[in-house]
Design a protein around this motif. Structure first.
Motif, PDB file in Angstrom:
ATOM      1  N   LEU A 148       0.854  -1.181   0.000  1.00 19.77           N
ATOM      2  CA  LEU A 148       0.000   0.000   0.000  1.00 19.77           C
ATOM      3  C   LEU A 148       0.894   1.236   0.000  1.00 19.77           C
ATOM      4  O   LEU A 148       1.756   1.387   0.869  1.00 19.77           O
ATOM      5  CB  LEU A 148      -0.913   0.002   1.233  1.00 19.77           C
ATOM      6  N   VAL A 149       0.689   2.111  -0.985  1.00 23.09           N
ATOM      7  CA  VAL A 149       1.513   3.313  -1.132  1.00 23.09           C
ATOM      8  C   VAL A 149       0.611   4.538  -1.165  1.00 23.09           C
ATOM      9  O   VAL A 149      -0.415   4.543  -1.849  1.00 23.09           O
ATOM     10  CB  VAL A 149       2.344   3.256  -2.434  1.00 23.09           C
ATOM     11  N   THR A 150       0.988   5.586  -0.434  1.00 19.02           N
ATOM     12  CA  THR A 150       0.293   6.868  -0.573  1.00 19.02           C
ATOM     13  C   THR A 150       1.154   7.777  -1.429  1.00 19.02           C
ATOM     14  O   THR A 150       2.382   7.726  -1.389  1.00 19.02           O
ATOM     15  CB  THR A 150       0.008   7.535   0.785  1.00 19.02           C
ATOM     16  N   ALA A 151       0.495   8.628  -2.224  1.00 15.48           N
ATOM     17  CA  ALA A 151       1.234   9.493  -3.150  1.00 15.48           C
ATOM     18  C   ALA A 151       0.455  10.782  -3.386  1.00 15.48           C
ATOM     19  O   ALA A 151      -0.770  10.821  -3.255  1.00 15.48           O
ATOM     20  CB  ALA A 151       1.466   8.776  -4.480  1.00 15.48           C
ATOM     21  N   GLY A 152       1.189  11.819  -3.755  1.00 14.41           N
ATOM     22  CA  GLY A 152       0.551  13.076  -4.124  1.00 14.41           C
ATOM     23  C   GLY A 152       0.231  13.970  -2.943  1.00 14.41           C
ATOM     24  O   GLY A 152       0.555  13.667  -1.792  1.00 14.41           O
ATOM     25  N   ALA A 153      -0.411  15.086  -3.235  1.00 10.17           N
ATOM     26  CA  ALA A 153      -0.743  16.098  -2.229  1.00 10.17           C
ATOM     27  C   ALA A 153      -2.235  16.096  -1.928  1.00 10.17           C
ATOM     28  O   ALA A 153      -3.061  15.932  -2.830  1.00 10.17           O
ATOM     29  CB  ALA A 153      -0.324  17.482  -2.734  1.00 10.17           C
ATOM     30  N   THR A 154      -2.571  16.250  -0.663  1.00 14.63           N
ATOM     31  CA  THR A 154      -3.984  16.400  -0.293  1.00 14.63           C
ATOM     32  C   THR A 154      -4.377  17.875  -0.382  1.00 14.63           C
ATOM     33  O   THR A 154      -3.521  18.770  -0.414  1.00 14.63           O
ATOM     34  CB  THR A 154      -4.246  15.885   1.122  1.00 14.63           C
ATOM     35  N   ARG A 155      -5.688  18.120  -0.409  1.00  8.86           N
ATOM     36  CA  ARG A 155      -6.208  19.484  -0.496  1.00  8.86           C
ATOM     37  C   ARG A 155      -7.260  19.692   0.586  1.00  8.86           C
ATOM     38  O   ARG A 155      -8.138  18.851   0.777  1.00  8.86           O
ATOM     39  CB  ARG A 155      -6.837  19.734  -1.873  1.00  8.86           C
ATOM     40  N   GLU A 156      -7.147  20.822   1.277  1.00  9.86           N
ATOM     41  CA  GLU A 156      -8.121  21.192   2.301  1.00  9.86           C
ATOM     42  C   GLU A 156      -8.833  22.456   1.822  1.00  9.86           C
ATOM     43  O   GLU A 156      -8.235  23.532   1.740  1.00  9.86           O
ATOM     44  CB  GLU A 156      -7.422  21.430   3.640  1.00  9.86           C
ATOM     45  N   LEU A 213       4.399   5.401   3.109  1.00  3.18           N
ATOM     46  CA  LEU A 213       3.726   6.698   3.232  1.00  3.18           C
ATOM     47  C   LEU A 213       4.603   7.772   2.595  1.00  3.18           C
ATOM     48  O   LEU A 213       5.442   8.389   3.236  1.00  3.18           O
ATOM     49  CB  LEU A 213       3.454   7.026   4.699  1.00  3.18           C
ATOM     50  N   SER A 214       4.403   7.971   1.294  1.00  2.00           N
ATOM     51  CA  SER A 214       5.200   8.954   0.562  1.00  2.00           C
ATOM     52  C   SER A 214       4.382  10.155   0.121  1.00  2.00           C
ATOM     53  O   SER A 214       4.912  11.065  -0.517  1.00  2.00           O
ATOM     54  CB  SER A 214       5.849   8.301  -0.668  1.00  2.00           C
ATOM     55  N   ARG A 238       5.410  12.047  -7.700  1.00  2.00           N
ATOM     56  CA  ARG A 238       6.446  11.363  -8.480  1.00  2.00           C
ATOM     57  C   ARG A 238       7.165  10.278  -7.670  1.00  2.00           C
ATOM     58  O   ARG A 238       7.401   9.172  -8.154  1.00  2.00           O
ATOM     59  CB  ARG A 238       7.452  12.390  -9.011  1.00  2.00           C
ATOM     60  N   MET A 239       7.521  10.588  -6.410  1.00  2.87           N
ATOM     61  CA  MET A 239       8.250   9.617  -5.595  1.00  2.87           C
ATOM     62  C   MET A 239       7.361   8.420  -5.253  1.00  2.87           C
ATOM     63  O   MET A 239       7.793   7.265  -5.338  1.00  2.87           O
ATOM     64  CB  MET A 239       8.744  10.286  -4.307  1.00  2.87           C
ATOM     65  N   GLY A 240       6.119   8.685  -4.879  1.00  5.55           N
ATOM     66  CA  GLY A 240       5.219   7.599  -4.519  1.00  5.55           C
ATOM     67  C   GLY A 240       4.934   6.672  -5.677  1.00  5.55           C
ATOM     68  O   GLY A 240       4.919   5.439  -5.524  1.00  5.55           O
ATOM     69  N   ILE A 241       4.727   7.237  -6.863  1.00 10.42           N
ATOM     70  CA  ILE A 241       4.461   6.417  -8.040  1.00 10.42           C
ATOM     71  C   ILE A 241       5.699   5.604  -8.407  1.00 10.42           C
ATOM     72  O   ILE A 241       5.600   4.438  -8.813  1.00 10.42           O
ATOM     73  CB  ILE A 241       3.986   7.294  -9.212  1.00 10.42           C
ATOM     74  N   ALA A 242       6.887   6.200  -8.224  1.00  5.32           N
ATOM     75  CA  ALA A 242       8.131   5.467  -8.510  1.00  5.32           C
ATOM     76  C   ALA A 242       8.272   4.255  -7.596  1.00  5.32           C
ATOM     77  O   ALA A 242       8.649   3.163  -8.047  1.00  5.32           O
ATOM     78  CB  ALA A 242       9.332   6.399  -8.355  1.00  5.32           C
ATOM     79  N   ILE A 243       7.966   4.416  -6.319  1.00  7.57           N
ATOM     80  CA  ILE A 243       8.134   3.291  -5.395  1.00  7.57           C
ATOM     81  C   ILE A 243       7.031   2.254  -5.596  1.00  7.57           C
ATOM     82  O   ILE A 243       7.264   1.050  -5.473  1.00  7.57           O
ATOM     83  CB  ILE A 243       8.207   3.787  -3.933  1.00  7.57           C
ATOM     84  N   ALA A 244       5.829   2.703  -5.964  1.00  3.13           N
ATOM     85  CA  ALA A 244       4.753   1.754  -6.264  1.00  3.13           C
ATOM     86  C   ALA A 244       5.101   0.932  -7.500  1.00  3.13           C
ATOM     87  O   ALA A 244       4.898  -0.289  -7.544  1.00  3.13           O
ATOM     88  CB  ALA A 244       3.442   2.512  -6.483  1.00  3.13           C
ATOM     89  N   ARG A 245       5.645   1.592  -8.506  1.00  4.43           N
ATOM     90  CA  ARG A 245       6.053   0.897  -9.732  1.00  4.43           C
ATOM     91  C   ARG A 245       7.153  -0.116  -9.433  1.00  4.43           C
ATOM     92  O   ARG A 245       7.120  -1.253  -9.939  1.00  4.43           O
ATOM     93  CB  ARG A 245       6.535   1.913 -10.764  1.00  4.43           C
ATOM     94  N   GLU A 246       8.123   0.261  -8.617  1.00  3.87           N
ATOM     95  CA  GLU A 246       9.218  -0.648  -8.287  1.00  3.87           C
ATOM     96  C   GLU A 246       8.698  -1.898  -7.578  1.00  3.87           C
ATOM     97  O   GLU A 246       9.135  -3.020  -7.875  1.00  3.87           O
ATOM     98  CB  GLU A 246      10.248   0.065  -7.419  1.00  3.87           C
ATOM     99  N   ALA A 247       7.769  -1.711  -6.650  1.00  4.10           N
ATOM    100  CA  ALA A 247       7.188  -2.860  -5.956  1.00  4.10           C
ATOM    101  C   ALA A 247       6.433  -3.753  -6.935  1.00  4.10           C
ATOM    102  O   ALA A 247       6.504  -4.989  -6.861  1.00  4.10           O
ATOM    103  CB  ALA A 247       6.266  -2.382  -4.835  1.00  4.10           C
ATOM    104  N   TRP A 248       5.710  -3.144  -7.868  1.00  7.87           N
ATOM    105  CA  TRP A 248       4.976  -3.910  -8.885  1.00  7.87           C
ATOM    106  C   TRP A 248       5.936  -4.678  -9.792  1.00  7.87           C
ATOM    107  O   TRP A 248       5.694  -5.844 -10.115  1.00  7.87           O
ATOM    108  CB  TRP A 248       4.102  -2.958  -9.704  1.00  7.87           C
ATOM    109  N   LEU A 249       7.025  -4.040 -10.192  1.00  5.92           N
ATOM    110  CA  LEU A 249       8.005  -4.721 -11.040  1.00  5.92           C
ATOM    111  C   LEU A 249       8.568  -5.952 -10.359  1.00  5.92           C
ATOM    112  O   LEU A 249       8.948  -6.925 -11.024  1.00  5.92           O
ATOM    113  CB  LEU A 249       9.151  -3.769 -11.401  1.00  5.92           C
ATOM    114  N   ARG A 250       8.608  -5.939  -9.036  1.00  9.52           N
ATOM    115  CA  ARG A 250       9.142  -7.077  -8.272  1.00  9.52           C
ATOM    116  C   ARG A 250       8.066  -8.113  -7.941  1.00  9.52           C
ATOM    117  O   ARG A 250       8.319  -9.040  -7.178  1.00  9.52           O
ATOM    118  CB  ARG A 250       9.793  -6.564  -6.995  1.00  9.52           C
TER     119      ARG A 250
END
Length: 413
Positions: free
Chosen positions: A199-207, A280-281, A222-234
């Motif tokens: 489970l990866v969190t990514a991006g900015a929240t808005r209030e 939690l990125s 960008r960082m969260g999607i990169a780490i999610a992709r890396e986990a998927w590749l594995r």
């Protein structure tokens, strides 16, 4: 060396040392074959092209010879090209990519028929247990044919990877080139996270202040999607809980979109008990607006906003799932390495994290939106590594650290 091969590895080395057999069948989507072959090469692969007779009527074999720098197989001869590419030989390819793949070719492979150069290569690769990736391309009405769907099901049942097409304009079209190549990368990688749920969190929240204006931050995801992709590749099953992101989330990742920090909190709370790794990125907001204005607040008079601390997702993960491995990202501004390390370690202890990745957004090439970052990777035992690299490389390193901690840890409970 053929001059076209100078681009091999020019983008990255994800497919370095890998041989990919690109099979092209008689779909008009064959016009994208040069683009696909060149992207495979830019990521490090050596590409060998096999074309059906129908494909060679749409694009010339000479074009693919130029694109790949290797002779093109348009028909089988006494050289036994299918065996040299996919037989039980030391120099066989690492994966077979059939893109585009027509309904006719899908049906033949599903029924074990190998009467074309492409279907014979597929038949040989199946017998040699070489990964096969099939990317259908046809009219949407053909793709919806129940017999075609049944044949696709048979391919999947026998271990063939089928990349779902993009449906638009009455056509089942090839997906983005990057997505297809990512499937090749995954097929040739070691699946050391097979069976794991991440489970990866990514991006900015808005209030939101009112119905139009909001408080947020420059997080891009960008960082969260990169780490999610890396986990998927594995080999992992990955879900991304995403706030506002400025780069597209690949279709192969399960994406859940949220807006506020409360929404992100609730989505993570719902999913965290069932996963093996939590990352939690996201740039989740630290404050929420106590009272939101209805409609649009008048801009001609002063307004007063009361902000209250937002709930900290990081503080709750180990309560929701004590066995989950937890990776935290901690951003600070204008601090030295010693202070950054002190702040990160304190946060790590508070949350019982297994790894924390800390950075100072003020440093050049390390802020929001950048493709690179400069970080401290701090492990649970205190060992620390400073790293300045592409975010994709930092993602690899973070996952590798967690894999070490997974020794004796049963994934896919």
């Amino acid at each position: 060396m053929h001059s076209s091969k100078h681009i091999i590895g020019s983008k990255n080395n994800e497919l370095s040392g890998k041989k990919i057999c690109l099979c092209i069948t008689g779909s008009v989507a064959a016009v994208r074959s040069v683009e696909l072959a060149r992207e495979l090469m830019r990521r490090g692969a050596e590409v060998f092209c096999v074309m059906s007779e129908a494909a060679s009527r749409l694009i010339g074999p000479d074009l693919m010879h130029w694109a790949t720098g290797n002779p093109v197989v348009c028909g089988l001869t006494g050289e036994c090209e299918h065996i040299s590419l996919c037989g039980e030989v030391p120099e066989k390819v690492d994966a077979v990519l059939i893109a585009p793949c027509t309904a006719n070719t899908i049906g033949k492979i599903a029924c074990g028929i190998d009467d074309t150069s492409v279907t014979t290569v597929a038949s040989t690769a199946l017998g040699s247990k070489i990964p096969i990736i099939v990317v259908p391309a046809m009219h949407a009405s053909i793709y919806a044919n129940p017999f075609v769907a049944e044949n696709i099901g048979r391919l999947k049942k026998n271990g063939i990877i089928v990349v779902e097409p993009h449906i638009s304009d009455g056509k089942a079209k090839l997906p983005e080139t990057g997505e297809i190549v990512d499937e090749c990368v995954r097929a040739t990688r070691t699946h050391d996270l097979e069976g794991a749920k991440v489970l990866v969190t990514a991006g900015a929240t808005r209030e939101f202040i009112d119905d139009i204006r909001f408080i947020s931050n420059p997080g891009t995801g960008r960082m969260g999607i990169a780490i999610a992709r890396e986990a998927w590749l594995r080999g992992a099953d990955v879900t991304v809980v995403a706030g506002h992101v400025e780069i597209p989330i690949p279709r192969y990742l399960n994406a859940v979109y949220v807006e506020s920090v409360h929404e992100m909190f609730n989505e993570v709370k719902k999913r965290a008990p069932e996963v093996d790794i939590v990352v939690l990125s996201a740039s989740a907001g630290d404050f929420v607006v106590e009272k939101r204005f209805g409609g649009k607040a008048c801009s001609e008079r002063k307004i007063c906003l009361e902000l209250t601390p937002a709930p900290k997702i990081s503080n709750e993960i180990k309560k929701w799932n004590p066995k989950a491995k937890l990776i935290l990202f901690k951003a600070e501004s204008g601090v030295g390495d010693a202070e950054l390390l002190h702040i990160a370690k304190k946060k790590m202890e508070e949350c019982a994290a297994d790894l924390i990745v800390a950075n100072d957004v003020k440093r050049e090439g390390a802020g929001f939106g950048s493709e690179t970052n400069e970080v401290l990777l701090i492990q649970k035992d205190g060992r620390t590594e400073k790293m300045r690299a592409l975010k994709t490389e930092i993602a690899k390193k973070a996952i590798e650290y967690v894999l070490v901690g997974l020794h004796g840890f049963a994934v896919g409970r």
